[in-house]
Scaffold this motif. Structure first.
Motif, mmCIF file in Angstrom:
data_model
loop_
_atom_site.group_PDB
_atom_site.id
_atom_site.type_symbol
_atom_site.label_atom_id
_atom_site.label_comp_id
_atom_site.label_asym_id
_atom_site.label_seq_id
_atom_site.Cartn_x
_atom_site.Cartn_y
_atom_site.Cartn_z
ATOM 1 N N GLY A 1 36.219 -84.783 -53.335
ATOM 2 C CA GLY A 1 37.612 -84.712 -53.761
ATOM 3 C C GLY A 1 38.300 -83.481 -53.224
ATOM 4 O O GLY A 1 39.457 -83.539 -52.783
ATOM 5 N N SER A 2 37.603 -82.355 -53.228
ATOM 6 C CA SER A 2 38.204 -81.131 -52.693
ATOM 7 C C SER A 2 38.379 -81.214 -51.173
ATOM 8 O O SER A 2 39.343 -80.681 -50.632
ATOM 9 C CB SER A 2 37.376 -79.909 -53.075
ATOM 10 N N THR B 1 28.124 -85.984 -59.846
ATOM 11 C CA THR B 1 29.398 -85.381 -60.254
ATOM 12 C C THR B 1 29.803 -84.271 -59.300
ATOM 13 O O THR B 1 30.964 -84.190 -58.875
ATOM 14 C CB THR B 1 29.277 -84.831 -61.690
ATOM 15 N N GLN B 2 28.862 -83.408 -58.938
ATOM 16 C CA GLN B 2 29.158 -82.324 -58.005
ATOM 17 C C GLN B 2 29.558 -82.859 -56.634
ATOM 18 O O GLN B 2 30.472 -82.336 -55.992
ATOM 19 C CB GLN B 2 27.958 -81.392 -57.872
ATOM 20 N N ARG C 1 33.107 -84.181 -56.849
ATOM 21 C CA ARG C 1 34.066 -83.070 -56.865
ATOM 22 C C ARG C 1 34.222 -82.464 -55.475
ATOM 23 O O ARG C 1 35.331 -82.139 -55.042
ATOM 24 C CB ARG C 1 33.618 -81.995 -57.850
#
Length: 67
Positions: free
Chosen positions: A52-53, A45-46, A49
């Motif tokens: 995505g950033s 998940t990290q 993210r």
């Protein structure tokens, strides 16, 4: 024998070292998932993210440069 129309992964040679490193990485990920699935899910998940950033930052940069 007919020539392959679609390239198969790993069929182009590439030496032994990339194959060994790939196998070791796959084994490490499998071990992480089997030993601690909750931590592996949090790590995934990290990572998602973060990626995505990175994509959002690159898109913002390109929008500012091209406008």
């Amino acid at each position: 024998m007919a020539k392959q129309t679609f390239p198969m992964p790993g069929s182009n040679g590439g030496g032994v070292l990339p194959k060994v490193l790939g196998a070791l990485m796959a084994l490490a990920v499998l071990t992480l998932v089997v030993k601690d699935p909750v931590n592996a899910a949090n790590l995934a998940t990290q990572l998602a993210r973060f990626l995505g950033s990175v994509v959002t930052g690159m898109a913002t940069f390109l929008q500012n440069v091209l406008s």
